[in-house]
Design a protein around this motif. Structure first.
Motif, PDB file in Angstrom:
ATOM      1  N   LEU B  90      57.050 -37.188  22.900  1.00  0.00           N
ATOM      2  CA  LEU B  90      57.120 -37.575  24.308  1.00  0.00           C
ATOM      3  C   LEU B  90      58.550 -37.962  24.703  1.00  0.00           C
ATOM      4  CD1 LEU B  90      54.876 -37.837  26.422  1.00  0.00           C
ATOM      5  CD2 LEU B  90      54.818 -40.279  25.944  1.00  0.00           C
ATOM      6  N   ALA B  91      59.161 -38.834  23.902  1.00  0.00           N
ATOM      7  CA  ALA B  91      60.480 -39.372  24.260  1.00  0.00           C
ATOM      8  C   ALA B  91      61.581 -38.344  24.055  1.00  0.00           C
ATOM      9  CB  ALA B  91      60.760 -40.630  23.445  1.00  0.00           C
ATOM     10  N   ALA B 102      54.305 -40.013  30.106  1.00  0.00           N
ATOM     11  CA  ALA B 102      54.057 -41.372  29.621  1.00  0.00           C
ATOM     12  C   ALA B 102      53.011 -42.049  30.494  1.00  0.00           C
ATOM     13  CB  ALA B 102      55.348 -42.175  29.613  1.00  0.00           C
ATOM     14  N   LEU B 103      53.051 -41.726  31.784  1.00  0.00           N
ATOM     15  CA  LEU B 103      52.067 -42.297  32.706  1.00  0.00           C
ATOM     16  C   LEU B 103      50.663 -41.800  32.351  1.00  0.00           C
ATOM     17  CD1 LEU B 103      51.852 -44.031  35.319  1.00  0.00           C
ATOM     18  CD2 LEU B 103      51.851 -41.894  36.591  1.00  0.00           C
ATOM     19  N   PHE B 104      50.576 -40.518  31.974  1.00  0.00           N
ATOM     20  CA  PHE B 104      49.282 -39.943  31.618  1.00  0.00           C
ATOM     21  C   PHE B 104      48.632 -40.694  30.460  1.00  0.00           C
ATOM     22  CE2 PHE B 104      50.365 -35.499  33.418  1.00  0.00           C
ATOM     23  CZ  PHE B 104      49.938 -35.921  34.658  1.00  0.00           C
ATOM     24  N   VAL B 105      49.466 -41.266  29.593  1.00  0.00           N
ATOM     25  CA  VAL B 105      48.931 -42.023  28.468  1.00  0.00           C
ATOM     26  C   VAL B 105      48.128 -43.215  28.977  1.00  0.00           C
ATOM     27  CG1 VAL B 105      49.556 -43.402  26.441  1.00  0.00           C
ATOM     28  CG2 VAL B 105      50.802 -41.302  26.951  1.00  0.00           C
ATOM     29  N   PRO B 163      47.374 -46.609  23.330  1.00  0.00           N
ATOM     30  CA  PRO B 163      48.524 -46.722  24.241  1.00  0.00           C
ATOM     31  C   PRO B 163      49.417 -47.914  23.938  1.00  0.00           C
ATOM     32  CG  PRO B 163      46.501 -46.457  25.473  1.00  0.00           C
ATOM     33  CD  PRO B 163      46.098 -46.651  24.058  1.00  0.00           C
ATOM     34  N   PHE B 164      48.819 -48.983  23.418  1.00  0.00           N
ATOM     35  CA  PHE B 164      49.627 -50.165  23.116  1.00  0.00           C
ATOM     36  C   PHE B 164      50.535 -49.910  21.914  1.00  0.00           C
ATOM     37  CE2 PHE B 164      45.850 -51.664  25.281  1.00  0.00           C
ATOM     38  CZ  PHE B 164      46.422 -52.381  26.315  1.00  0.00           C
ATOM     39  N   TYR B 170      57.458 -45.477  22.319  1.00  0.00           N
ATOM     40  CA  TYR B 170      58.120 -44.606  23.281  1.00  0.00           C
ATOM     41  C   TYR B 170      59.408 -45.269  23.782  1.00  0.00           C
ATOM     42  CZ  TYR B 170      58.962 -42.215  27.705  1.00  0.00           C
ATOM     43  OH  TYR B 170      59.544 -41.539  28.753  1.00  0.00           O
ATOM     44  N   ALA B 171      59.290 -46.553  24.122  1.00  0.00           N
ATOM     45  CA  ALA B 171      60.469 -47.279  24.607  1.00  0.00           C
ATOM     46  C   ALA B 171      61.571 -47.293  23.554  1.00  0.00           C
ATOM     47  CB  ALA B 171      60.084 -48.703  24.999  1.00  0.00           C
TER      48      ALA B 171
END
Lengths: 367, 283
Positions: B90-91, B102-105, B163-164, B170-171
């Motif tokens: 993703l990243a 990322a929003l879709f997650v 997601p958590f 991702y960040a």
């Protein structure tokens, strides 16, 4: 220089990103042991050229040859070149020692050899007492040295430096320029430096490659590109320059007679020009000679103008003079001992000439 | 200057009062209650005792505690193994849509977690989606027993908590400067070596943060074992809830919840250690 062995060769290298051409057709030979600088404004393709040599980008066409071997398809980790990155890219989780040892560990060098080589290179960059620090505990200059050491410890064939000094403040930068130059001399490793700072390029390199918009404009020694620029771009990019318009009136022995900004004068040049040709006359501010009309009313062949701006620079007095036809000329004069308190009044009328033989004639490109 | 000081005092004061009323006092109450005795009439009796903690480490409750930890550990591990490559792709995709991806997650989480857990139940149950499909397809003749197993609980926990794990990773990976990777390659490291010696170590704060955000809730999400695990798979979250709501043993529930808090404190400590070690943070 010519009898030296080429270590990096770029042959007809082209590169574009998303239909935007970055490198048009680069041909460049870099010789073993030289300090070469790629100089140009941002976006000129100098960093891309460096990244192609390092292997982070691949050329769309053309050959990249390192040490006689075509390396277009060889990944960066298998090339004998190492890079010092602009932001150093020191691994934040490793100590200085481990950062420097990284390359050797990847190449499976025996432990005791790693220790002696890392210690040695840290001594060279004067960081032997900082081996256990983390990068964020070091100053900018120290980080810069770690980055250098990390690349040098692998004894690269060529060291690539991507604006390595741009993150340092001015005084530190001057010091590091000197150190880099000395280091390069001492080690005899080929350095390819990318910079947009013309002063850095001139003071450090054996040869300067001036680039603009994906093209090499000129290659030569610092003296060569400064004194004999082959284009208005090079002249303007390397140092201050006055660009005067001229027209050829007559041809003579080893020169021409011409009208420059309305004044008649004789100019030495080897360029082949015809009568009636227009040309650009390039003059460095420090080659201009100014006389006060009040002291020397002789103006034969000289241009006349008024002082519109003067700037005291310590060692020099910089003036901006506007000619009667509106052209502005920059001049930079050294204070000399006999004539300590020379100065101009604002708007004072002066005559301007130049040191004969230091001018550069370029055929008019535009118009 | 004076006005600004007043403004600061008022705003910080409001936040401080808020935290005191809604965080500090309740926690002190829970802490205090955990050392008291149970009372039939008024829930608690003001008498000092270590009995609740002793009881917690007794065989039955401790085995629930241990089972919970095991479950949370497995959940965290699975989330990490799925989440890291996921977050990495993703990243690092370099796609213009990566923020959108990322929003879709997160989007599935706009639906109540309870409803999504029931949905998993519908999929796993004896005559649910999977069994019906497999029987119709002729792969099996008898329905598989998937619901009310540890596996179902782990599936529910992983699904709910993934997601958590992904977002802090991702960040961290998104922030990872490409130059580190290039520098590593430049110095002769292969892709695998770069991953092992550079990328993973630099993203450790993201890994620890993700593990924290998965491990702790998976100890406490009592409704997932309730719905998917049945009566056999009770976890510490269920235990605490039951103590307060069913058994009415507040002191014991408080002690169990304090032990969780202490575990959490240790894990936060580990996170800050890892952040300090490489001087960057993601939370």
């Amino acid at each position: 220089m010519e009898n030296r062995k080429p270590v990096v060769e770029l042959q007809n290298v082209k590169k574009s990103f998303d239909d935007k051409t970055i490198l048009k057709n680069i041909n460049l030979t870099i010789y073993n042991g030289e300090f070469l600088t790629l100089l140009g404004p941002s976006g000129c393709g100098k960093t891309t050229t460096l990244r192609i040599i390092a292997g982070f980008e691949s050329a769309d066409s053309g050959n990249v040859i390192i040490n006689g071997e075509r390396v277009n398809d060889i990944p960066p980790n298998k090339r004998g070149v190492h890079t010092v990155f602009q932001s150093y890219a020191l691994f934040p989780h490793m100590t200085v020692y481990n950062n420097v040892a990284f390359g050797l560990k990847m190449h499976k060098v025996p432990k005791n050899e790693i220790k002696s080589r890392v210690t040695e290179v840290l001594r060279i960059v004067k960081l032997e007492n900082f081996a256990d620090r983390k990068p964020h505990q070091l100053s900018g200059g120290q980080q810069q040295r770690v980055a250098l050491a990390r690349a040098l410890v692998n004894k690269p064939l060529v060291l690539l430096l991507d604006e390595p000094l741009s993150a340092l403040d001015a005084s530190l930068r001057k010091g590091m320029q000197k150190e880099l130059k000395q280091l390069q001399r001492a080690l005899g490793i080929t350095f390819i430096l990318v910079t947009h700072d013309q002063e850095e390029a001139l003071s450090m390199s054996d040869r300067v490659v001036v680039m603009n918009e994906g093209v090499i404009e000129q290659t030569g020694t610092p003296k060569n590109v400064y004194e004999e620029p082959n284009s208005v771009f090079v002249a303007g990019f390397i140092g201050d320059i006055n660009i005067l318009n001229g027209e050829v009136l007559g041809l003579g022995d080893g020169g021409i007679s011409a009208r420059v900004e309305g004044r008649l004068c004789a100019i030495k040049t080897k360029k082949s020009l015809k009568i009636g040709d227009r040309f650009k006359l390039l003059l460095r501010p420090e080659d201009m000679r100014i006389e006060k009309l009040s002291e020397n009313p002789e103006t034969d062949g000289l241009m006349i103008g008024n002082v519109v701006l003067k700037t005291y620079k310590g060692a020099t007095l910089d003036t901006l003079i506007r000619l009667q036809n509106g052209t502005q000329i920059k001049a930079s004069e050294f204070f000399d001992e006999e004539y300590e308190d020379f100065d101009y009044n604002m708007d004072e009328k002066v005559s301007i000439g130049w040191v004969s033989g230091w001018e550069v004639v370029l055929p008019d490109e535009g118009a | 200057m004076k006005e600004r000081n007043l403004f600061q005092i008022v705003t910080i004061g409001i936040i401080a009062i808020w935290l005191v009323i809604f965080a500090l006092i309740p926690n002190i109450m829970v802490f205090a209650v955990s050392f008291m005795e149970r009372s039939e009439e008024s829930f608690i009796k003001a008498a000092f005792t270590f009995e609740n903690y002793r009881a917690f480490f007794s065989s039955m409750y401790f085995s629930i505690f241990a089972a919970s930890f095991k479950m949370a550990f497995i959940t965290t591990l699975i989330c990490l193994v799925i989440g890291y490559p996921f977050a990495f792709i993703l990243a690092r995709s370099g796609s213009r849509f990566k923020s959108l991806l990322a929003l879709f997650v997160i989007i599935p989480y706009w639906t109540s977690a309870l409803i999504r857990t029931y949905a998993i139940k519908v999929i796993l149950t004896t005559n649910g989606l999977i069994n019906t499909f497999l029987i119709k397809a002729g792969v099996i003749s008898e329905p598989l027993n998937m619901l009310y197993t540890q596996g179902a609980v782990v599936l529910g926990l992983v699904y709910t908590l993934l997601p958590f794990m992904i977002l802090p990773l991702y960040a961290a990976i998104d922030k990872l400067d490409t130059r580190y990777i290039e520098a590593s390659q430049d110095l002769g490291a292969s892709r695998l070596q770069t991953l092992a010696y550079v990328i993973i170590p630099i993203t450790v704060p993201g890994i620890v943060a993700g593990c924290l955000l998965v491990f702790l809730p998976s100890l406490g999400l009592f409704y997932i074992p309730d719905i998917l695990g049945g009566a056999k798979n009770i976890l510490i979250g269920n235990l605490i809830r039951d103590q307060f709501l069913n058994s009415r043993n507040w002191p014991f529930g408080a002690a169990a919840s304090n032990i969780l808090t202490i575990v959490m404190a240790f894990m936060l400590f580990a996170y800050y250690k890892s952040v300090r070690a490489i001087n960057r943070r993601v939370l």
